[in-house]
Scaffold this motif. Structure first.
Motif, PDB file in Angstrom:
ATOM      1  N   LYS A  65       0.824  -1.209   0.000  1.00  0.00           N
ATOM      2  CA  LYS A  65       0.000   0.000   0.000  1.00  0.00           C
ATOM      3  C   LYS A  65       0.860   1.261   0.000  1.00  0.00           C
ATOM      4  N   MET A  66       1.881   1.296   0.863  1.00  0.00           N
ATOM      5  CA  MET A  66       2.731   2.475   0.944  1.00  0.00           C
ATOM      6  C   MET A  66       3.534   2.673  -0.339  1.00  0.00           C
ATOM      7  N   GLY A  67       3.925   1.569  -0.968  1.00  0.00           N
ATOM      8  CA  GLY A  67       4.645   1.683  -2.232  1.00  0.00           C
ATOM      9  C   GLY A  67       3.789   2.305  -3.320  1.00  0.00           C
ATOM     10  N   LEU A  75       2.061  14.600  -0.066  1.00  0.00           N
ATOM     11  CA  LEU A  75       1.221  14.366   1.107  1.00  0.00           C
ATOM     12  C   LEU A  75       0.034  13.522   0.678  1.00  0.00           C
ATOM     13  N   ILE A  76      -0.252  12.490   1.444  1.00  0.00           N
ATOM     14  CA  ILE A  76      -1.315  11.558   1.080  1.00  0.00           C
ATOM     15  C   ILE A  76      -2.402  11.574   2.146  1.00  0.00           C
ATOM     16  N   ASP A  77      -3.576  11.177   1.747  1.00  0.00           N
ATOM     17  CA  ASP A  77      -4.701  11.076   2.669  1.00  0.00           C
ATOM     18  C   ASP A  77      -4.847   9.615   3.054  1.00  0.00           C
ATOM     19  N   ALA A  78      -4.000   9.180   3.991  1.00  0.00           N
ATOM     20  CA  ALA A  78      -3.981   7.770   4.383  1.00  0.00           C
ATOM     21  C   ALA A  78      -4.410   7.617   5.835  1.00  0.00           C
ATOM     22  N   GLU A  79      -5.211   6.605   6.069  1.00  0.00           N
ATOM     23  CA  GLU A  79      -5.695   6.334   7.413  1.00  0.00           C
ATOM     24  C   GLU A  79      -4.619   5.601   8.211  1.00  0.00           C
ATOM     25  N   HIS A  80      -4.319   6.102   9.418  1.00  0.00           N
ATOM     26  CA  HIS A  80      -3.369   5.436  10.299  1.00  0.00           C
ATOM     27  C   HIS A  80      -4.121   4.342  11.060  1.00  0.00           C
ATOM     28  N   ARG A  81      -4.164   3.186  10.464  1.00  0.00           N
ATOM     29  CA  ARG A  81      -4.979   2.099  10.989  1.00  0.00           C
ATOM     30  C   ARG A  81      -4.124   1.125  11.781  1.00  0.00           C
ATOM     31  N   LEU A  90      -7.986  -7.209   3.069  1.00  0.00           N
ATOM     32  CA  LEU A  90      -7.371  -5.918   2.735  1.00  0.00           C
ATOM     33  C   LEU A  90      -6.264  -6.092   1.698  1.00  0.00           C
ATOM     34  N   LEU A  91      -5.489  -7.151   1.862  1.00  0.00           N
ATOM     35  CA  LEU A  91      -4.392  -7.396   0.932  1.00  0.00           C
ATOM     36  C   LEU A  91      -4.916  -7.660  -0.476  1.00  0.00           C
ATOM     37  N   ASN A  98      -5.961  -5.733  -6.123  1.00  0.00           N
ATOM     38  CA  ASN A  98      -6.863  -5.325  -7.206  1.00  0.00           C
ATOM     39  C   ASN A  98      -6.566  -3.902  -7.674  1.00  0.00           C
ATOM     40  N   ARG A  99      -6.068  -3.055  -6.766  1.00  0.00           N
ATOM     41  CA  ARG A  99      -5.711  -1.679  -7.132  1.00  0.00           C
ATOM     42  C   ARG A  99      -4.335  -1.610  -7.778  1.00  0.00           C
ATOM     43  N   TYR A 100      -3.557  -2.641  -7.545  1.00  0.00           N
ATOM     44  CA  TYR A 100      -2.174  -2.629  -7.994  1.00  0.00           C
ATOM     45  C   TYR A 100      -2.106  -2.913  -9.487  1.00  0.00           C
TER      46      TYR A 100
END
Length: 321
Positions: free
Chosen positions: A96-98, A284-290, A303-304, A309-311
């Motif tokens: 996700k971070m990549g 800067l990203i809009d990422a949730e600190h989960r 989640l993975l 699917n987005r990758y």
């Protein structure tokens, strides 16, 4: 020219066109999967990978090197079983971070695919780790380049509220041209406390100290708890045989190990003047600190798969056989 005439041969003095690079045959089904046995280890891989060799094998992962016939690049392929929640969370975090925060100094995942009960990730092949060159008496240009890249990799993470938490000589890959990459995007259990950001910077300082100092002096430095200690200052004064004879290097080490300063200040330090022109705007990203540790293995696997699917990967799972 009539059909009966032959094409004239070029004279010896005629300029020859340079040989064209061999083009990869795109008609081959590079995405079709085969079960491959490499030294007793079974992997499910697309046919686009060849010259496979096992580098590391264990219960938590299998790592092999190979050649990507589609891109004509050498790569590293990691097989990670998705049976452990912590391990699945770590792979998801990196994937996700990549995608959200790609950075030239953090090892990015080129391809990712799920086959069986394992996830396969493909990354660039690097020449080695920082631990391999720590005793090579590097000059200040190379050392400054290494430190600048480490701090540059931390900048987008810290700016977006993430810390790394694992910057060591063994977790940093490097090529022979001194281009380096952090091995991952760091700690999954995110903590935005200021001391966590400071720990990352101190870790970079420890690497700088080891690159500048002989091992004996470095071990003495590592045992000292406070930078106000007299012996700490004595070591930092340097000598003719240490890298600390350079004032900017000595000052940079002092700032990294204890002095209050920001990451942006460190990146503008005179010791790294040569590389500051490469600085760009931090995304800067809009990422949730989960808190991923609170999720079950089933939730993590879901989640993975959503992230896969987005990758954007050229590998099609429809061709698995």
């Amino acid at each position: 020219m009539s059909p009966t005439q032959s094409t004239p041969k070029s004279s010896p003095g005629a300029k020859q066109s340079p040989p064209r690079k061999r083009e990869v045959c795109k008609k081959v089904s590079w995405s079709r999967y085969d079960s491959v046995n490499i030294s007793g280890h079974l992997l499910m891989l697309p046919r686009r990978f060849a010259n496979l060799e096992i580098i590391e094998a264990g219960p938590s992962r299998t790592v092999c090197s190979g050649a990507d016939l589609l891109t004509e690049e050498n790569v590293i392929i990691r097989k990670t079983p998705l049976k452990d929640q912590e391990q699945t969370a770590r792979v998801y975090h990196n994937l996700k971070m990549g995608r959200l925060l790609p950075h030239p100094n953090i090892l990015s995942i080129l391809d990712a695919f799920e086959a069986g009960d394992s996830l396969y990730t493909v990354t660039d092949m690097m020449d080695g780790r920082l631990a391999d060159i720590v005793d090579e008496h590097l000059n200040h240009f190379v050392i400054a380049k290494i430190i600048y890249q480490l701090l540059s990799a931390l900048e987008p993470l810290h700016s977006n509220g993430f810390h790394h938490g694992n910057i060591t000589l063994n977790s940093v890959f490097i090529n022979t041209d001194a281009v380096l990459k952090l091995s991952s995007y760091g700690d999954v259990a995110q903590n935005v406390a200021e001391e966590k950001f400071r720990e990352d910077i101190t870790s970079v300082g420890s690497i700088l100290a080891r690159l500048l100092l002989e091992e004996e002096s470095f071990l003495k430095l590592a045992k000292i708890k406070s930078h106000n200690d007299l012996e700490w200052r004595t070591i930092l004064q340097g000598n003719s045989e240490s890298g600390l004879v350079d004032f900017h290097a000595r000052n940079m080490l002092y700032l990294l190990l204890g002095a209050p300063c920001t990451l942006s200040d460190l990146l503008r330090h005179p010791y790294m003047l040569t590389f500051r022109k490469n600085a760009g705007k931090v995304p800067l990203i809009d990422a949730e600190h989960r808190d991923l540790s609170a999720l079950s293995l089933t939730d993590m696997q879901g989640l993975l798969r959503d992230e896969l699917n987005r990758y954007e990967s050229p590998i099609s799972l429809q061709d698995v056989q």
